[in-house]
Design an enzyme around this catalytic site. Structure first.
Site, short mmCIF file in Angstrom:
data_model
loop_
_atom_site.label_atom_id
_atom_site.label_comp_id
_atom_site.label_asym_id
_atom_site.label_seq_id
_atom_site.Cartn_x
_atom_site.Cartn_y
_atom_site.Cartn_z
N SER A 29 -15.10 -80.15 30.65
CA SER A 29 -16.31 -80.64 29.99
C SER A 29 -16.31 -80.45 28.48
O SER A 29 -17.12 -81.04 27.79
CB SER A 29 -17.56 -79.99 30.59
OG SER A 29 -17.67 -78.65 30.20
N LYS A 71 -20.83 -74.64 26.30
CA LYS A 71 -21.36 -75.91 25.78
C LYS A 71 -21.62 -75.76 24.28
O LYS A 71 -21.73 -74.66 23.75
CB LYS A 71 -22.67 -76.30 26.48
CG LYS A 71 -22.56 -76.48 27.97
CD LYS A 71 -21.68 -77.64 28.36
CE LYS A 71 -21.53 -77.71 29.87
NZ LYS A 71 -20.46 -78.54 30.31
#
Length: 154
Positions: A29, A71
């Site tokens: 990701s 993230k």
């Protein structure tokens, strides 16, 4: 000599528990910034909570399965975020994100969202494959467990 070895071991253990921890990235990701298999070093939050900044990489436990996630902070308290045709806008200004492949997410839209106090909006660099604030909502700052110190290209 054994006393020195024990003391060094205790120091390294304390360092890992309270300050710095290595982590192997398993997800894609955050590609191309962090590829699966990369080892990153995580600074624990007590040492760095004041260093939350837009563009910084944070670690927290996934709201869906409890596993650690990395993230990028794309919006902080008081800021407005929006995605129009795969372009992130921060306070109505297009964000510079050379690591995002916009062609793979062409047409993506996310409505304008004001980031309230005590929260951040996080997204993965691999927007097509990332599960992030677009899915689980805003991340409470208190849920941040660490900060990535170095992650290759940033």
């Amino acid at each position: 000599m054994p006393v020195i070895a024990v003391a060094l071991l205790m120091f390294l253990l304390a360092l890992r528990i309270w300050i710095l921890e290595p982590m192997v990235v398993e997800s894609n990701s955050m590609t191309p910034t962090i590829n699966p298999g990369t080892i990153v070093f995580i600074l624990k939050p007590a040492q760095a909570l004041s260093s939350i900044s837009t563009g910084g990489l944070v670690v927290f436990d996934s709201p869906t399965d409890g596993l650690p996630m990395i993230k990028r902070v794309v919006g902080q308290a008081g800021q407005t975020i929006e995605i129009r045709d795969a372009q992130l806008y921060l306070d109505d200004v297009p964000a510079l994100e050379p690591y995002v492949d916009r062609a793979s997410i062409d047409g993506t839209y996310f409505p304008q969202t004001q980031v309230p106090p005590g929260t951040v909006f996080v997204m993965g660099d691999n927007r097509e494959r990332s599960i992030d604030s677009r899915d689980f909502g805003l991340l409470p700052v208190e849920d941040i467990t660490g900060f990535v110190l170095h992650a290759g290209q940033q």
